[in-house]
Design an enzyme around this catalytic site. Structure first.
Site, mmCIF file in Angstrom:
data_model
loop_
_atom_site.group_PDB
_atom_site.id
_atom_site.type_symbol
_atom_site.label_atom_id
_atom_site.label_comp_id
_atom_site.label_asym_id
_atom_site.label_seq_id
_atom_site.Cartn_x
_atom_site.Cartn_y
_atom_site.Cartn_z
ATOM 1 N N ARG A 135 -38.578 -19.575 -31.918
ATOM 2 C CA ARG A 135 -37.477 -18.650 -31.513
ATOM 3 C C ARG A 135 -37.869 -17.582 -30.591
ATOM 4 O O ARG A 135 -38.739 -16.937 -30.776
ATOM 5 C CB ARG A 135 -36.356 -18.372 -32.667
ATOM 6 C CG ARG A 135 -35.748 -19.806 -33.083
ATOM 7 C CD ARG A 135 -34.830 -19.509 -34.014
ATOM 8 N NE ARG A 135 -35.357 -19.054 -35.506
ATOM 9 C CZ ARG A 135 -34.790 -17.668 -35.815
ATOM 10 N NH1 ARG A 135 -34.261 -16.974 -35.022
ATOM 11 N NH2 ARG A 135 -35.482 -17.329 -36.794
ATOM 12 N N ASN A 161 -1.290 -6.958 1.347
ATOM 13 C CA ASN A 161 -2.470 -7.460 1.200
ATOM 14 C C ASN A 161 -2.611 -8.515 0.056
ATOM 15 O O ASN A 161 -1.981 -8.739 -0.756
ATOM 16 C CB ASN A 161 -3.172 -6.406 0.513
ATOM 17 C CG ASN A 161 -3.472 -4.969 1.346
ATOM 18 O OD1 ASN A 161 -3.464 -5.287 2.491
ATOM 19 N ND2 ASN A 161 -3.217 -3.981 0.608
ATOM 20 N N LYS A 212 1.895 -3.155 5.074
ATOM 21 C CA LYS A 212 0.954 -3.891 4.807
ATOM 22 C C LYS A 212 1.410 -4.751 3.380
ATOM 23 O O LYS A 212 2.119 -4.519 2.627
ATOM 24 C CB LYS A 212 -0.437 -3.004 4.285
ATOM 25 C CG LYS A 212 -0.770 -2.446 5.143
ATOM 26 C CD LYS A 212 -2.398 -1.871 4.763
ATOM 27 C CE LYS A 212 -3.362 -2.893 4.616
ATOM 28 N NZ LYS A 212 -4.618 -2.685 4.315
ATOM 29 N N SER A 238 0.914 -1.021 0.178
ATOM 30 C CA SER A 238 -0.012 -0.107 0.006
ATOM 31 C C SER A 238 0.847 1.430 0.155
ATOM 32 O O SER A 238 2.029 1.226 0.652
ATOM 33 C CB SER A 238 -0.909 0.039 1.308
ATOM 34 O OG SER A 238 -1.249 1.380 1.424
#
Lengths: 456, 456, 456, 456
Positions: free
Chosen positions: D318, D287, D285, D279
């Site tokens: 159809r 992730n 971090k 980040s």
């Protein structure tokens, strides 16, 4: 009236529903509401002079006192495809013969059934909104009590930066309150339905508007002044469905957070005795049962909302299947969200917060979550990007070595040249990086806080 | 900016979408909106004194003139899971080094991306609402022109009683107009998003509220005064999704009725040249192509609405997947409903009504649809239920014998004792059983009629 | 056992469900199946020597004769979140004290409840497949009876070219038959569930596999040899849900065609007395009630299928909400498709075909649907594209002038130079343009035709 | 062929899709497949003698070399509602005039387009199945490597009892493998479509079956021997959609577990460099980006599956909208599940397991998770229920006092009368309570283990 099956709670009524909400839309409630509409209709027709007053009174009285076997009515509904015709037959048989021609005058089944769904749906909507507001009140209490309780915020599942539990609870509060408001608004807007066989109210000659207005007035419903019936315009239900979806999302957020925060390793909150199921096999377990049951309901909501949208395109003057398709999903959605809201209120009622554990978890990463705070204090002397890079390196090194970021920082001259130990400690203090958390809680409480008038 | 793939129409863009709507939410539009938000953010931070004005101006200018290869940006987005970090990197590289630290100041990716979705979503919403209103204008024209054009109303697929095509068109008009209004309201309510990494706006110290307000003001968005970010409260999108669902239902009703009324045996309306596809194999065919394509979009809407509700429960401070899950379904829903509204407007534009055929179809059942009208005139002398029974018997007898109801009535003494031929003819005249149809059209036109200000 | 509410039919049980199917998955049926599983489990444990035989016999006998108040059990289920723990408590209280420790030995609630859903789901699946096959039998009868009944085929809502009603009915038959087969296969594959608290069957030491096999054998279920429990692998239910969706689509096709072909202007088929609801207000109406009610169910299926897919991702060893989310949508889906299949069978049972009306409708467009046939006969002398163009022009001219295509053809020298009146008539004869319709019906009947063994 | 927009990856193609899968169903791929079908069709007609061989060769060659501007084709598709007629026009213009009448001979647009969707869908399905199998291979490796790595199992979010990571990985493996198999089977079963305008293949006279068989043979598709076209029987797509849903659920399980097990407090696994996004704001971090992106796709699947079921009821010969409604949701579902499978394979590829942390977490609750094990050893002397009660009391006391269960057990005479310290330690050893975990992994590997033939 012989109680129908659907008023009993059965195996799942307490797990996934709210008995009061379910009762408000039960088979019996629907039939009673149909009779209420038939009574109001003939009185309305009398109001405008189309029916003799004494005849209307007789019919209304018969509707009020009619005993209906709901199972039998359901069986008789098959030949016409809806329960109104056999109900009208029963009502006709219960009135004096002279009054019989005025029963159900000028109405079509959909007029009666839609309006009965409106009446019951409005009652259910109010109950659910009240439950949601009760949950909101408790969230407000938690936000106030924990305005300054520091915890780690998590994004994408990972520790991010500090926040407060008060802000988290305020984040629960706002959508609980706004969704309750949306639901009340959507159900209170539900209009009376009266169009006659094809929307022209032909049976009333040129008096159709008057009858519709009088009916709306007698039932306390809006829509009496609308020019058109809504036989094929189902937006009133779609708005209710969407509002129920908002309530579900709001409670679902609380339930998800509770499941996440009660996980054994996190354990920052505990659910109350009522909502913490033990396990017969595993005596040490305390399962967040209310959150789990609320979640189970939340998962069901999108499919039900979709079904109501899917059933909302009605052909010609009245649909050949899509109208019938609405009834049970609408009731199911009400029941599910009723259960969700009830579980949410109970869940929040028993919630205990563990500030010590919150602090302990926050410290887990040895200050690394405060890295940005440190970097911002070094940005002046070092430049923002170099400061950022330096702290990132130290944080990584700390993590790899199992040391605290504080120790790494104090061992790094590029840091200690500019920050002394006190400054480092200040930078690492999460209470210093809460931004607007406190005032945001205050303002949220002002806007959305405890409703003194909330019922339940 | 190098145009991304998604701005080209491809094989299906004209069939199922509206190029203008698609362009408003294209990859390029999203990236441009992200840059617009980054520019506004730094200017807002300068407004409150957190960033030097000249630095902000530099960044804003760089954002305005940045050239981005969208495919490349998409590839670079994989490592962080969203396109904002690589876009910020590009923007950082484009500003003077001294300005770099202020780029993206205090924001998280979700702030930028949500706000860019808000900006683009609002533009798209207005376009779709305009298309829907254009369809409404045409429905209003049809309602006015055919206020007194009698046709048979059909319920549950069967001939029911007379109505007018004007009332049918008014029934199209009302939800077209109200859904356009709901969509405008929902998109205009979309709030600015700014919470920083975890909703505390910590990077701005205690100035977070001011920055948020300034950002909202610069972008012309509401929500600047909200106490809370809506990182995990997705109700703004849910309200947009629901409003798009309402538009789809409103157009879907028109498309379904057109498919039903253009069926070879019914043939009460014809679609215009643009919307009437021939068939290479079958030269006699005129397919209601616009109605078919609109229908194809309408079918897709409930699943997309459901997906947005399903993705609306976001854990912790920011979600680990559900946020990402929103982007494409939201854009898809906008694209689909854009196509639906465009097809609806085109469809109504070319619609031709055949009053003679309507009258012919109404007469198909030999007056049987007027049975109730006759019965009501016999109710005085014979009693309501006996009159009803008598006429029902005659209608059945007529149907079985292939005769008209008129002939049966005039051959039945119980009828002719009370009604002469002129009275029978009057009772069988559908224009006499239209109830409030005319005034309802008038009132609907007053409420929902042609918007002189409508664009498109 | 005191009958639970959910075994009663209520207001809607006959409209939208099949009482036999509903009974097979009722609250009572589920509780009985749980007890059946508990009995089989202890007997299986005895089979492999983990429980004394007499103890197992005592428990099995107690399970068989236990009286349970389902509403009360439902209330007691709230604290643990599912009904198995309070049921085990009741069972424990009903066995000799010495046997008590062996009750529910080594199982978790999900083992018992999943297996009870398997047992009841299998019964329900077979009932629904039988209903679907009954519908298929009737479709086969219609295909055989109308192998050569000519009707106009319609594509995109418009008359296209001739076909036979037999081919249409064969087109109903094939998916009815194949979906019934898919449903039988999916429900017959539903495996026994036994994993213990976390899938390790730890309570049985190293005998877990043997117990699982013995349990499967006693219950007549597959899966006894599987290495893994399926606590978090919900594909067995997803396959059942998909198969139920196939059944719904197959019946939905019949119901849609019936709604289309019974429309007043088309009227090529009529539904039987049972399925043709009158209208109290409009004595002339015959609504295709069974088709409408089937349709109402069909509309609900996609949302329920979606819900089961949405609930199918289960975290860790056992889910915290998604498992609970399955129960009611699964039961609801079974109930809805049960109703759909029942309505489909009833609908086909009463279907009457009107070959004269079919021929009449086919002639509506004055031979224009045979244009291609004429063109192909002129392709030799004139060239394919010129022949095509010529006939298209004549067809258009005929339509505009309200004349028949035959008259136009015979008045056109470019035609009469090559075709005499007899040749034109032959070209215009729809029986000559049926291609493989007849043999295709024959072959479809060979493959999918009447099941002599079909029950119901 | 000029590459269409949709072959470029754009902003989201790498995040949420698999470029190879997307390319296999791109606009260009679809148009090429249409041309492939047109070529095969005329060659098939030549095979049975309906078209001169040289004409067929000319058309086939023209189809192979035709340059198509896909955007332009898309625009031209509007008037007929699908791209086949303007493509046929282009193909016709590219062949010698004499060959022109044989282009598209006897086919309807749906024949060509359905078959082109079959061809492209089969290629896409195989790619997705390969990705899924690659994920399965890695799950098999993990299961083998961690057959005996003890970890705490969790149910309802709470610590339950010990298991192994090997068993968890085996639980990933099984549905990955079986869903890949289901997808291969469903896509390989996709049949050729050829029915002509209305299913009768009338243009081939009585040779329709032969042409269909020859076409199937030339394209390598099944279904050549089917008696009926499947213009209105959409079960082949529904089976593919369901199989894609199974793949999504299988990968979704892995992604959810990874999100849960990488949570900062749990941290039992780590995702690889490629799948661990940093980040910009928070350098600490990591992730689990691949898991998040996979999840984002998984959330979208139920709505798309529902849409295909909702579009599966086709009227008459159809459909007038539902056929068109299938195309984009089908392609979208393929794209989404392609992305899900690709993310799943990448995610598993980089997964690192931390056995020490697993053991550490297991010990968090101080042995309480082994309570059942202890109780079972005391069941002999004390009786099962008393033993259970005693240990439950001690576990509760230990938790409240912050002591280990071991200490409590050794301080309790009712325990130490029967178990000495070594016996208590043995009872508390999680390796002793793994039941069938090891052999179950072995057997799962035997059944579902690494596919040596797997591609990708």
């Amino acid at each position: 009236m012989r109680p129908s099956s659907s008023t009993s709670e059965g195996l799942f009524g307490r797990l996934f529903a709210d008995p009061a909400v379910d009762a408000s839309v039960s088979d019996v409630a629907l039939v009673e509401a149909c009779l209420e509409v038939e009574a109001a209709l003939v009185l309305a027709a009398a109001d405008v002079g189309l029916v003799p007053g004494s005849v209307a009174a007789d019919i209304a009285e018969a509707a009020r006192s009619l005993e209906v076997d709901v199972d039998e009515l359901g069986r008789d509904a098959v030949s016409t495809g809806n329960p109104v015709p056999p109900l009208v037959t029963r009502l006709g048989a219960a009135v004096p013969e002279a009054a019989r021609p005025w029963v159900h005058l000028g109405a079509t089944s959909q007029d009666i059934f839609d309006t009965s769904l409106v009446l019951t749906g409005r009652r259910a909507g109010r109950l659910i909104a009240d439950r949601t507001d009760a949950a909101g009140d408790r969230a407000a209490d938690l936000a106030a009590a924990h305005r300054d309780t520091v915890m780690i915020a998590r994004s994408l599942g990972q520790h991010a930066m500090p926040t407060t539990f008060g802000l988290r609870a305020a984040g629960w509060l706002a959508p609980l309150r706004s969704s309750a408001g949306s639901l009340r608004a959507a159900t209170d807007r539900l209009p009376v339905q009266l169009g006659g066989a094809v929307g022209t109210l032909a049976a009333y000659g040129d008096r159709g508007f008057e009858v519709r207005r009088a009916l709306a007035e007698r039932l306390g419903l809006p829509g009496g002044e609308r020019p058109l019936a809504w036989h094929t315009d189902r937006s009133p239900w779609l708005e209710v469905a969407s509002a129920l979806g908002l309530v579900s999302a709001a409670v679902g957020k609380v339930a998800l957070d509770v499941r996440l925060l009660t996980a054994t390793e996190v354990a920052e909150i505990r659910t109350g005795a009522g909502g913490s199921g033990g396990s017969s096999a595993m005596p040490h377990k305390r399962n967040p049962v209310d959150a789990i049951l609320a979640t189970a309901g939340v998962v069901r909501v999108p499919g039900l909302v979709a079904t109501l949208f899917a059933a909302s395109v009605h052909g010609h003057e009245r649909a050949d299947g899509d109208w019938h398709a609405e009834w049970l999903p609408l009731r199911e959605l009400i029941s599910v969200v009723g259960g969700v809201a009830a579980r949410g209120a109970e869940l929040l009622d028993g919630l205990a917060v563990d500030p010590d554990r919150m602090r302990q978890n926050l410290d887990l990463s040895g200050g690394a979550v405060m890295a940005e705070s440190v970097a911002s204090r070094l940005a002046g002397p070092l430049g923002r990007s170099e400061a950022h890079q330096l702290v990132a390196d130290l944080a990584r090194r700390a993590a790899e070595a199992g040391r605290s970021l504080r120790d790494e920082l104090l061992a790094e001259p590029a840091v200690t040249d500019h920050l002394d130990a006190a400054a480092v400690d200040a930078a690492l203090d999460p209470r210093d990086r809460l931004g607007i958390a406190g005032p945001a809680v205050d303002e949220a409480l002002r806007r959305y806080g405890r409703r003194t008038e909330a019922t339940t």
